[in-house]
Design an enzyme around this catalytic site. Structure first.
Site, short mmCIF file in Angstrom:
data_model
loop_
_atom_site.label_atom_id
_atom_site.label_comp_id
_atom_site.label_asym_id
_atom_site.label_seq_id
_atom_site.Cartn_x
_atom_site.Cartn_y
_atom_site.Cartn_z
N THR A 1 0.82 -1.21 0.00
CA THR A 1 0.00 0.00 0.00
C THR A 1 0.85 1.26 0.00
O THR A 1 0.64 2.17 -0.82
CB THR A 1 -0.94 0.02 1.22
OG1 THR A 1 -1.83 -1.09 1.13
CG2 THR A 1 -1.74 1.31 1.27
N TYR B 1 6.80 0.03 9.07
CA TYR B 1 5.87 1.11 8.74
C TYR B 1 6.62 2.37 8.35
O TYR B 1 6.40 2.94 7.27
CB TYR B 1 4.93 1.40 9.91
CG TYR B 1 4.29 2.76 9.83
CD1 TYR B 1 3.48 3.09 8.75
CD2 TYR B 1 4.51 3.73 10.81
CE1 TYR B 1 2.91 4.36 8.65
CE2 TYR B 1 3.94 4.99 10.72
CZ TYR B 1 3.13 5.30 9.63
OH TYR B 1 2.57 6.54 9.54
N SER B 2 7.50 2.86 9.22
CA SER B 2 8.19 4.12 8.93
C SER B 2 9.11 4.00 7.72
O SER B 2 9.27 4.96 6.96
CB SER B 2 8.96 4.60 10.16
OG SER B 2 9.88 3.65 10.62
N LYS C 1 6.91 4.41 4.70
CA LYS C 1 6.53 5.81 4.50
C LYS C 1 7.73 6.62 4.00
O LYS C 1 7.58 7.51 3.14
CB LYS C 1 6.02 6.41 5.81
CG LYS C 1 4.62 5.94 6.20
CD LYS C 1 3.55 6.31 5.18
CE LYS C 1 3.29 7.80 5.14
NZ LYS C 1 2.16 8.13 4.22
N ASP D 1 8.54 -3.99 25.98
CA ASP D 1 8.64 -2.94 24.99
C ASP D 1 8.60 -3.50 23.57
O ASP D 1 8.97 -4.66 23.32
CB ASP D 1 9.92 -2.13 25.19
CG ASP D 1 9.80 -0.70 24.71
OD1 ASP D 1 8.79 -0.38 24.04
OD2 ASP D 1 10.70 0.11 24.99
#
Length: 361
Positions: free
Chosen positions: A99, A170-171, A174, A299
């Site tokens: 995407t 994700y980053s 992008k 974490d």
């Protein structure tokens, strides 16, 4: 103007469309695949507006995107369609590559061919506005880092010239899409601009995200999971302030430029959670303190410690500034959720099983 907005049924996209329809005379074409986070209920009353159209289309579908461009003849595009949840990208990065990278490429190519057919004045005024995130920059020195004890109060912030250093799938996806957008301007002359925003919060936020997840879990008496110590610092931006910034950048921003959009509200995640609990205790008092539900969990892998946006450029050059402080914005947000629990239940019932964790975007 007639604006084509991708991802307009999502959290930020729907806020932008609500702003445009209520505050301007522009027309909007909303292109959204309607994945799990896309919801037309985020756009109440839009279907009755003569200035709003909707197309359920995947941005990876080249033929459909070209059809929409030719049919609606938009004057500009604001591209928000993206997979955006870090935890999901860690569990399954393929969809983010498809995407965020392939989809952006497909949209850029279709737009380039469409843009080349426009008359000279429309071609000159056309904009391709790509909406990105501060996460592409990686993270910043944290005030609690032992080796930063001698750093003065003014810790560094992300500027438009900060090098990219993404940490998650994700980053990284992008960041890749940002590079594609800039390359299409440099190589083909397409009039693009990029905005990078900090953490958004506000009404209609999908319930796996940190703020709504904490509100809804607290109301149900469920654990409030927070990663590690909860000392990760984020700059919190009220979504309606972001919508105004996006519209301002589209209309006043210069092609080829990047504008960082932040809320001037650096808060640790644990501070945000304590604030949510405090306000809920005032609005929905319980015998047991909501803070007793806070549960520290392991974490996230590669978790960025601190984000902070320097939005001096968009304020100085375009005249935008956030209207909401964190205190006013989070109060409005919690009150909205309390008044719209039916919306939350409908979203959660659409085959969506709320995840155990959901601390960041």
């Amino acid at each position: 103007m007639k604006l084509l907005i991708t991802g307009g049924a999502g959290f930020i996209g729907s806020a932008l469309i609500r702003y445009i329809i209520s505050e301007t005379t522009d027309e909007v074409v909303n292109v959204d695949k309607l994945t799990y986070a896309g919801n037309l209920e985020n756009l109440p009353g839009m279907s009755q507006s003569g200035r709003y159209s909707f197309e359920q289309v995947d941005i990876c579908d080249d033929s459909e995107i070209r059809r929409i461009l030719n049919q609606y003849q938009p004057d500009s595009i604001i591209h928000l369609a993206a997979e955006s949840h870090v935890d999901r990208s860690i569990d399954g990065p393929a969809g983010f590559i498809e995407t965020n990278i392939v989809g952006t490429y497909t949209l850029l190519e279709a737009t380039r061919h469409y843009w080349q057919t426009l008359e000279e004045e429309r071609k000159l005024n056309f904009r391709f506005h790509h909406v990105s995130t501060d996460e592409v920059y990686g993270d910043l020195p944290h005030p609690h880092d032992s080796d930063n004890d001698d750093i003065p109060c003014a810790l560094p912030m992300f500027t438009e010239s900060t090098p990219y250093k993404p940490s998650s799938p994700y980053s990284a996806s992008k960041a890749s899409s940002d590079h594609l957008v800039r390359a299409w301007r440099r190589t083909y002359g397409l009039p693009t601009l990029v905005t990078n925003c900090s953490n958004n919060y506000g009404p209609y936020h999908f319930p796996e995200k940190f703020v709504p997840l904490m509100i809804l879990n607290a109301l149900e008496g469920k654990p409030l999971p927070i990663y590690g110590k909860g000392d990760q610092v984020r700059d919190w931006l009220y979504v309606e302030d972001h919508a105004r910034a996006l519209y301002t950048a589209l209309n006043k921003g210069a092609p080829g430029e990047t504008y960082n959009i932040g809320g001037h509200n650096e808060k640790q995640n644990i501070e945000v959670l304590h604030t949510i609990c405090k306000i809920l205790q005032q609005l929905c008092p319980q015998k047991k303190d909501y803070r007793d539900l806070i549960t520290h969990v392991q974490d996230r892998p590669g978790h960025d410690r601190r984000y902070a946006i320097d939005s001096t450029k968009i304020q100085r050059e375009l005249g935008w500034a956030p209207k909401e402080t964190f205190e006013t914005g989070i109060q409005k947000t919690i009150e909205w959720y309390l008044k719209n629990l039916d919306w939350c239940r409908r979203v959660q019932s659409k085959g969506y099983k709320r995840e155990r964790l959901g601390v960041k975007k």
